[in-house]
Design an enzyme around this catalytic site. Structure first.
Site, mmCIF file in Angstrom:
data_model
loop_
_atom_site.group_PDB
_atom_site.id
_atom_site.type_symbol
_atom_site.label_atom_id
_atom_site.label_comp_id
_atom_site.label_asym_id
_atom_site.label_seq_id
_atom_site.Cartn_x
_atom_site.Cartn_y
_atom_site.Cartn_z
ATOM 1 N N ALA A 16 10.377 48.565 30.151
ATOM 2 C CA ALA A 16 11.339 48.247 31.199
ATOM 3 C C ALA A 16 11.902 49.568 31.710
ATOM 4 C CB ALA A 16 12.446 47.379 30.625
ATOM 5 N N GLU A 46 12.071 49.975 21.460
ATOM 6 C CA GLU A 46 13.423 49.662 21.950
ATOM 7 C C GLU A 46 14.510 50.087 20.976
ATOM 8 O OE1 GLU A 46 10.798 47.597 22.083
ATOM 9 O OE2 GLU A 46 10.784 46.500 23.991
ATOM 10 N N GLY A 50 8.531 46.752 27.064
ATOM 11 C CA GLY A 50 8.132 45.696 27.996
ATOM 12 C C GLY A 50 6.676 45.801 28.422
ATOM 13 N N GLU A 108 4.816 44.096 25.819
ATOM 14 C CA GLU A 108 5.128 42.662 25.930
ATOM 15 C C GLU A 108 4.339 42.011 27.070
ATOM 16 O OE1 GLU A 108 9.398 43.510 26.008
ATOM 17 O OE2 GLU A 108 9.626 42.191 24.276
HETATM 18 C C1 HXC Z 1 12.174 54.717 33.134
HETATM 19 C C2 HXC Z 1 10.568 56.158 32.394
HETATM 20 C C3 HXC Z 1 10.234 55.295 31.334
HETATM 21 C C4 HXC Z 1 10.949 54.071 31.241
HETATM 22 C C5 HXC Z 1 8.971 57.020 31.191
HETATM 23 N N1 HXC Z 1 9.753 57.217 32.261
HETATM 24 N N2 HXC Z 1 9.239 55.855 30.609
HETATM 25 N N3 HXC Z 1 11.521 55.870 33.282
HETATM 26 N N4 HXC Z 1 11.899 53.842 32.163
HETATM 27 N N5 HXC Z 1 10.683 53.168 30.301
HETATM 28 C C6 HXC Z 1 9.767 58.365 33.174
HETATM 29 C C7 HXC Z 1 10.422 59.586 32.540
HETATM 30 O O1 HXC Z 1 11.817 59.501 32.666
HETATM 31 C C8 HXC Z 1 9.838 60.683 33.388
HETATM 32 O O2 HXC Z 1 10.451 60.740 34.648
HETATM 33 C C9 HXC Z 1 8.408 60.206 33.624
HETATM 34 O O3 HXC Z 1 8.435 58.773 33.442
HETATM 35 C C10 HXC Z 1 7.410 60.780 32.661
HETATM 36 O O4 HXC Z 1 7.863 60.535 31.352
HETATM 37 P P1 HXC Z 1 7.975 61.685 30.236
HETATM 38 O O5 HXC Z 1 8.886 61.191 29.190
HETATM 39 O O6 HXC Z 1 8.296 63.001 30.864
HETATM 40 O O7 HXC Z 1 6.462 61.721 29.701
HETATM 41 P P2 HXC Z 1 5.942 62.112 28.257
HETATM 42 O O8 HXC Z 1 6.680 63.322 27.738
HETATM 43 O O9 HXC Z 1 4.457 62.162 28.381
HETATM 44 O O10 HXC Z 1 6.350 60.895 27.294
HETATM 45 C C11 HXC Z 1 5.774 59.621 27.489
HETATM 46 C C12 HXC Z 1 6.584 58.549 26.696
HETATM 47 C C13 HXC Z 1 8.072 58.632 27.086
HETATM 48 C C14 HXC Z 1 6.407 58.762 25.196
HETATM 49 C C15 HXC Z 1 5.970 57.182 27.085
HETATM 50 O O11 HXC Z 1 8.160 58.615 28.526
HETATM 51 C C16 HXC Z 1 8.894 57.505 26.564
HETATM 52 O O12 HXC Z 1 9.272 57.513 25.392
HETATM 53 N N6 HXC Z 1 9.277 56.551 27.435
HETATM 54 C C17 HXC Z 1 10.166 55.461 27.085
HETATM 55 C C18 HXC Z 1 9.472 54.445 26.221
HETATM 56 C C19 HXC Z 1 10.413 53.306 25.833
HETATM 57 O O13 HXC Z 1 11.421 53.535 25.131
HETATM 58 N N7 HXC Z 1 10.092 52.098 26.276
HETATM 59 C C20 HXC Z 1 10.893 50.924 25.963
HETATM 60 C C21 HXC Z 1 11.867 50.666 27.063
HETATM 61 S S1 HXC Z 1 12.940 49.369 26.702
HETATM 62 P P3 HXC Z 1 11.432 61.949 35.074
HETATM 63 O O14 HXC Z 1 11.701 61.674 36.522
HETATM 64 O O15 HXC Z 1 12.628 61.787 34.221
HETATM 65 O O16 HXC Z 1 10.643 63.184 34.806
HETATM 66 C C22 HXC Z 1 12.104 47.995 27.074
HETATM 67 C C23 HXC Z 1 12.845 46.733 26.863
HETATM 68 C C24 HXC Z 1 12.026 45.568 27.235
HETATM 69 O O17 HXC Z 1 10.981 47.996 27.496
HETATM 70 C C25 HXC Z 1 12.845 44.370 27.261
HETATM 71 C C26 HXC Z 1 12.172 43.298 28.060
HETATM 72 C C27 HXC Z 1 13.050 42.112 28.334
#
Ligand code: HXC
Length: 258
Positions: free
Chosen positions: A65, A132, A109, A112
């Protein structure tokens, strides 16, 4: 229809939806989820389409998400809007078969949504996770339920409680994905599987999908009874007559979705 966050194309009877927010690793913003739903609506309504592939980029199927959108929401914002299950579940209500083709990250997400599809084909670069917990929340679109059913309690608990990711080989070993293929072949393999399904009888494929999905909702005895009813109902289709006659006559079947 022009979309901002997804790309849509058709190859024969296969509809392909590609998540397309490359700058955010396909983070599932409200706009993306809305457009994904619209793209699925269009393919469902199109009688020329028999199966759907949902994919992302080489680097990410979807990294979850959109954290930047979620970060400042309060309880009433998420409760009143039923954030974020409404809309997302469009994938689960799709009646045509839908294959997730996952390369790179399928996190939160993203994992999911992949699990909402009928099966997941993974590139050897795929990484699955429910991280998460590391940002102070928990899965909210079925992750604690679908992952547990797919890989069992031990792996699901470890992933959900620590955020550890699974690589493609572990995901295949654990039953999360149907197959792992080289990244370069991922889309072609997914389209091939979709073409196979799209060449069959759509109503019978839909019955088969409904029967397997029932296994997640009911007891064995009820599920077997449900299956038998659907099995019997295939004998009301012209396509069952055609499929069996073609076998007996040693010719390819010509299904008419009737
Ligand atoms: C918003 C995101 C994002 C996310 C990555 N980006 N994931 N933006 N939401 N979930 C953005 C980063 O901010 C960044 O933009 C760009 O994408 C590239 O990401 P980096 O982190 O610089 O890349 P990298 O170093 O290669 O790392 C990749 C990664 C990391 C390991 C996937 O991005 C990461 O940990 N992302 C979050 C993963 C996460 O926690 N997902 C769960 C979300 S909660 P900028 O502009 O800042 O450079 C969820 C709840 C679901 O999903 C509930 C459903 C109802």
């Amino acid at each position: 229809m022009a979309y901002e966050t997804v790309l849509v194309e058709t190859r024969g009877k296969v509809g392909i939806v590609t998540l397309n927010r490359p700058k955010a690793l396909n983070a599932l913003s409200a706009e993306l989820v809305r457009e994904l739903g619209q793209a699925l609506d269009a393919f469902e309504a199109d009688s020329a389409i028999g199966a759907i592939v949902l994919t992302g980029s080489e680097k990410a199927f979807a990294a979850g998400a959109d954290i930047k959108e979620m970060a400042t929401k309060g309880y009433m914002d998420v409760y009143l809007a039923d954030f974020i299950t409404s809309g997302w579940e469009r994938v689960t209500t799709c009646r045509k078969p839908i294959v997730a083709a996952v390369a790179g990250y399928a996190l939160g997400g993203g994992c999911e949504v992949a699990m909402m599809c009928d099966f997941i084909l993974a590139a050897d670069t795929a990484k699955f996770g429910q991280p998460e917990i590391t940002i102070g929340t928990i899965p909210g679109a079925g992750g604690t339920q679908r992952l547990t059913r797919a890989v069992g309690k031990a792996k699901a608990m470890e992933m959900v409680l620590t955020g550890r990711m699974m690589d493609a080989a572990e995901a295949e070993r654990s039953g999360l994905v149907s197959r792992v293929v080289p990244a370069a072949d991922l889309l072609a393999e997914a389209v091939k599987a979709a073409e196979k399904m799209a060449g069959l009888s759509l109503p019978v494929v839909m019955l088969a999908k409904e029967a397997v999905n029932r296994a997640f909702e009911t007891t064995l005895a009820e599920g077997v009874r449900f299956e038998r009813r659907l099995f019997h109902s295939t004998f009301a289709t012209e396509d069952q007559k055609e499929g069996m006659a073609a076998f007996v006559e040693k010719r390819p079947p010509a299904f008419r979705n009737r």
